[in-house]
Design an enzyme around this catalytic site. Structure first.
Site, mmCIF file in Angstrom:
data_model
loop_
_atom_site.group_PDB
_atom_site.id
_atom_site.type_symbol
_atom_site.label_atom_id
_atom_site.label_comp_id
_atom_site.label_asym_id
_atom_site.label_seq_id
_atom_site.Cartn_x
_atom_site.Cartn_y
_atom_site.Cartn_z
ATOM 1 N N ASN A 1 0.836 -1.209 0.000
ATOM 2 C CA ASN A 1 0.000 0.000 0.000
ATOM 3 C C ASN A 1 0.865 1.252 0.000
ATOM 4 O O ASN A 1 0.533 2.246 -0.651
ATOM 5 C CB ASN A 1 -0.938 0.002 1.203
ATOM 6 C CG ASN A 1 -2.219 -0.773 0.937
ATOM 7 O OD1 ASN A 1 -3.059 -0.340 0.163
ATOM 8 N ND2 ASN A 1 -2.343 -1.925 1.544
ATOM 9 N N THR B 1 -9.417 7.421 14.592
ATOM 10 C CA THR B 1 -9.866 7.972 15.875
ATOM 11 C C THR B 1 -9.427 6.975 16.953
ATOM 12 O O THR B 1 -9.003 5.868 16.634
ATOM 13 C CB THR B 1 -11.410 8.094 15.882
ATOM 14 O OG1 THR B 1 -11.959 6.790 15.638
ATOM 15 C CG2 THR B 1 -11.881 9.062 14.813
ATOM 16 N N HIS C 1 -8.191 -0.415 6.003
ATOM 17 C CA HIS C 1 -8.557 -1.640 6.721
ATOM 18 C C HIS C 1 -9.205 -2.600 5.731
ATOM 19 O O HIS C 1 -10.087 -2.176 4.959
ATOM 20 C CB HIS C 1 -9.523 -1.304 7.867
ATOM 21 C CG HIS C 1 -9.968 -2.496 8.637
ATOM 22 N ND1 HIS C 1 -9.162 -3.134 9.558
ATOM 23 C CD2 HIS C 1 -11.134 -3.190 8.613
ATOM 24 C CE1 HIS C 1 -9.820 -4.177 10.067
ATOM 25 N NE2 HIS C 1 -11.013 -4.237 9.512
ATOM 26 N N LEU D 1 -10.720 1.563 17.777
ATOM 27 C CA LEU D 1 -10.074 0.731 16.757
ATOM 28 C C LEU D 1 -10.943 0.607 15.497
ATOM 29 O O LEU D 1 -12.137 0.297 15.571
ATOM 30 C CB LEU D 1 -9.806 -0.665 17.320
ATOM 31 C CG LEU D 1 -9.119 -1.649 16.346
ATOM 32 C CD1 LEU D 1 -7.671 -1.216 16.088
ATOM 33 C CD2 LEU D 1 -9.172 -3.067 16.879
HETATM 34 C C1 GRF Z 1 -3.260 -5.192 3.838
HETATM 35 O O1 GRF Z 1 -4.251 -6.183 3.768
HETATM 36 C C2 GRF Z 1 -3.830 -3.974 4.521
HETATM 37 O O2 GRF Z 1 -5.222 -3.853 4.345
HETATM 38 C C3 GRF Z 1 -3.526 -4.224 5.949
HETATM 39 O O3 GRF Z 1 -2.209 -4.759 5.915
HETATM 40 C C4 GRF Z 1 -2.133 -5.633 4.776
HETATM 41 C C5 GRF Z 1 -0.748 -5.574 4.162
HETATM 42 O O4 GRF Z 1 -0.580 -4.313 3.614
HETATM 43 N N1 GRF Z 1 -3.641 -3.026 6.719
HETATM 44 P P1 GRF Z 1 0.814 -3.885 2.883
HETATM 45 O O5 GRF Z 1 1.061 -4.825 1.729
HETATM 46 O O6 GRF Z 1 1.928 -3.988 3.907
HETATM 47 O O7 GRF Z 1 0.566 -2.486 2.427
#
Ligand code: GRF
Length: 194
Positions: free
Chosen positions: A13, A140, A108, A143
């Site tokens: 991400n 916020t 999320h 969680l």
């Molecule tokens: C993803 O599923 C994301 O939604 C969650 O962590 C997982 C890995 O994300 N928060 P990334 O490849 O490290 O960005």
């Protein structure tokens, strides 16, 4: 707009966000920070020329406040206008969140408010959901709560495993998070649905 991205793992991400902040995009990534030096995303950030940092949570053991102070101080040193949590796996207490509320986003892997917490894909399959997806929201103290800024939906297919569903959701995360960031960086918090 100066953006700090917090990671704990591979950082896919983070890569999607960083790659989107080019040209006339009003934001730039100024820091990629991990709570562990084993995060594969650190090398990916360095390859993209983004400053990286590690604030390891382990030396602080149970002293969450001390860890969050160290985290806050390192982030402040890069003077970001916005924090994007991207696969950051530490729960942040109100003590930290209150200092960044309104300036911190998270992605999320569920259609919040459904499936807060962990193992969202397995829980969605177990519950017999026909669709699933991901949510970008303002952070916020509660969680996986906070105002929703965007969602993307995927079908749950017959024979899906948590891994096949997670892969389908992750593809949409990489579309949704950059789209929400660009809108927020332009001063617009209108919700996006993909
Ligand atoms: C993803 O599923 C994301 O939604 C969650 O962590 C997982 C890995 O994300 N928060 P990334 O490849 O490290 O960005």
């Amino acid at each position: 707009m100066r953006v700090a991205i917090l990671i704990s793992g591979g950082g896919s991400n983070m890569v999607a966000l960083a790659r989107s902040m080019t040209g006339d995009h009003p934001a730039r990534a100024v820091l990629v920070l991990s709570n562990t030096d084993g995060a594969g995303g650190l090398a990916r950030a360095e390859d993209m020329g983004i400053e990286t940092a590690v604030v390891d949570h382990r030396p602080y053991k149970g002293d969450r406040a001390a860890f969050e102070d160290a985290l806050h101080n390192r982030i402040v040193a890069s003077a970001p206008d916005l924090i994007c949590l991207a696969g950051f796996m530490r729960v942040l207490t109100e003590g930290f969140v209150s200092r960044w509320q309104g300036r911190m986003l998270n992605i999320h892997p569920s259609l919040l408010p459904k499936y807060r917490g962990l193992h969202t894909h397995a829980r969605a399959i177990e519950a017999g959901e026909s669709e699933h997806g991901c949510t970008v929201h303002e952070v916020t103290p509660a969680l996986d709560d906070g105002p929703i800024l965007g969602q993307a939906r995927v079908p749950v297919l017959p024979g899906d495993t948590p891994d096949t569903l997670a892969a389908r959701v992750l593809e949409q995360e990489h579309r949704l998070y950059p789209a929400v960031l660009r809108r927020v960086a332009s001063g617009d918090k209108t919700r996006i649905d993909l």
